[in-house]
Design an enzyme around this catalytic site. Structure first.
Site, mmCIF file in Angstrom:
data_model
loop_
_atom_site.group_PDB
_atom_site.id
_atom_site.type_symbol
_atom_site.label_atom_id
_atom_site.label_comp_id
_atom_site.label_asym_id
_atom_site.label_seq_id
_atom_site.Cartn_x
_atom_site.Cartn_y
_atom_site.Cartn_z
ATOM 1 N N SER A 48 0.848 -1.131 -0.193
ATOM 2 C CA SER A 48 -0.221 -0.302 0.206
ATOM 3 C C SER A 48 0.767 1.550 -0.211
ATOM 4 O O SER A 48 0.791 2.193 0.314
ATOM 5 C CB SER A 48 -0.600 -0.112 1.387
ATOM 6 N N LYS A 110 1.216 4.454 6.750
ATOM 7 C CA LYS A 110 0.433 5.666 5.147
ATOM 8 C C LYS A 110 1.328 7.069 5.732
ATOM 9 O O LYS A 110 2.016 7.524 6.550
ATOM 10 C CB LYS A 110 -1.084 5.757 5.923
#
Length: 258
Positions: A48, A110
């Protein structure tokens, strides 16, 4: 005399063992404190955050930049969240490690793109912060890995956030399901985070009830991802064991996270 001698010797041995146990306990305590207060290693299991972080990267998260809370503890125990000490708000563009709000035993990573009070929206895959677009500059084509060691072509862009921080992102397709979002305002005490692989990331665009992050509570922060300590290509697991050493990505060892 002999009985007294045996007694004295036994006491010395007991004292010696006690001293060694105390030294061992001190070493364990020092390691525990260092891991809890300074930095902690983490492993990247998904794609991701490609191309910034690859599957198989081992990264180090520094804990002191954002202060300390229960999420900073090296072991996860159920304690009531009571805020953070020495708290600092992340900067836009920081790559952060945090406890996933859906299961605090899981550590996710993230990039922060929205701070408290910011208005965030994606339009045709482009990020807007307070109506200011993040600049996108094409940078060729890369390979986005999957969890099984395969890969697919992905367009690579240099994204420059409104505060001037630049980093690479992947876009594997046009008109992806998360390319267009409603404008949202980041509430106090929260962050808006995105994965750099924009078509393969369950981040703040995805509600928590759907397996995403939603608005990330700042109290869930573990630390800032500062460096990749080492990396191993998991795709080589299907090859003979004697070839596995070639899976080490030496060029990624001890590199900074941008």
């Amino acid at each position: 005399m002999s009985v007294e001698k045996i007694t004295v010797t036994t006491k010395r041995k007991s004292s010696g063992w006690a001293g060694q146990l105390m030294q061992l306990a001190g070493i364990v305590a020092a390691v525990f404190i260092a891991k809890g207060a300074l930095a902690e290693p983490f492993y990247v299991p998904s794609g991701s955050m490609e191309p910034t972080l690859l599957i198989g990267d081992a990264l180090i998260a520094s804990k002191f930049p954002y202060g300390y809370g229960t999420s900073s503890l090296p072991i996860q125990i159920n304690l009531p969240e009571s805020g953070r000490v020495f708290a600092e708000t992340p900067k836009q563009g920081d790559v952060v490690v945090f406890r996933w709000p859906g299961d605090r035993s899981q550590a996710w990573v993230k990039r922060v793109v929205g701070l408290p009070g910011d208005r965030i929206q994606l339009r045709q895959g482009q990020l807007f912060v307070n109506d200011r677009p993040a600049e996108l500059k094409p940078d060729g084509v890369g390979a986005a890995e999957d969890d099984n060691g395969g890969s697919e072509p992905a367009y690579r862009y240099v994204e420059t956030l409104p505060n001037g921080v630049s980093h690479l992102i992947f876009k594997m397709r046009d008109n992806g399901p998360l390319d267009n979002t409603q404008e949202v305002t980041v509430p106090p005490g929260h962050l808006f985070v995105l994965g750099d692989n924009r078509d393969n990331s369950a981040d703040s665009r995805v509600p928590l009830r759907s397996g995403g992050v939603g608005m990330l509570p700042i109290d869930n922060l573990v630390g800032r991802a500062d460096a990749v300590l080492g990396s191993w290509d998991l795709g080589i697991r299907g090859q003979p064991v004697w070839t596995w050493l070639s899976g080490f990505r030496m060029a990624r060892f001890f590199t900074a996270v941008h």
